[in-house]
Design an enzyme around this catalytic site. Structure first.
Site: not given
Length: 207
Positions: A47, A53, A57
């Protein structure tokens, strides 16, 4: 062709979410007599910097980033300015620019994005805003902060909207120099087959 690099620099100064793994680089070999190359190793959260993402996640049954379709990360997009509007990007902040939306929307909230400092007061998307964007056919949302949810959120309401609506997300973009308007987005994640996110080199371009 004009290109805007909307990725922050990645180094040991790069801010990460408190408790996450900061960027670190170590040299395994350096150019010297008997060694013709420099070789390093990197340790970091996926990240770090501009990143995508993965569903993994925010969904224990979600796909890793190396398994997702690349199409949402490449193609027409719109940059919308909502600078200094408050802790959440509400529909009223962006509705001036939602006519005939392309499938990708990036929202600028900072006058100047802090590329080397963590911002606990980061702006995020209101969940209802993402719902309405998805209703209009948006497949990817992006923002110039570290998260589409407030930093202190434990329920991650906006992440749950993108999970349910199968929308992709980009975070930590640098939109400081990008005028509001339409562009082509290129922000492909790495094929990390078990990872919950991937850094991207995000760019916008116009003919």
């Amino acid at each position: 062709m004009k290109i805007w690099d909307i990725s922050p620099p990645v180094s040991e100064r790069s801010p990460v979410f408190p408790g996450d793994t900061a960027y670190r680089q170590e040299w395994a070999a350096t150019i010297a007599p008997g060694c013709p190359v420099n070789v390093s190793s990197i340790t970091t959260t996926p990240h770090v910097g501009a990143h995508a993402d993965a569903p993994l996640h925010y969904d224990p049954q979600g796909r890793a980033i190396g398994e997702v379709d690349l199409a949402p990360y490449l193609g027409p997009c719109r940059v919308i300015h909502a600078i200094g509007k408050g802790p959440l990007v509400e529909w009223a902040h962006i509705e001036h620019a939602v006519k005939d939306l392309p499938p990708r929307v990036l929202v600028r909230t900072y006058a100047r994005m802090p590329v080397d400092a963590w911002d606990p007061q980061l702006a995020a998307y209101a969940p209802a805003t993402i719902e309405r964007l998805a209703d209009l056919g948006v497949r990817l949302v992006g923002i110039d902060t570290a998260s589409i949810d407030p930093a202190e959120s434990k329920t991650l309401d906006s992440h749950q909207v993108i999970r349910r609506r199968d929308v992709r997300v980009l975070e930590n973009l640098v939109l400081d120099e990008v005028p509001e308007g339409d562009y082509e987005l290129i922000a492909l994640p790495l094929k990390l087959v078990t990872a919950d996110a991937s850094p991207v080199r995000a760019v916008l371009r116009r003919p």
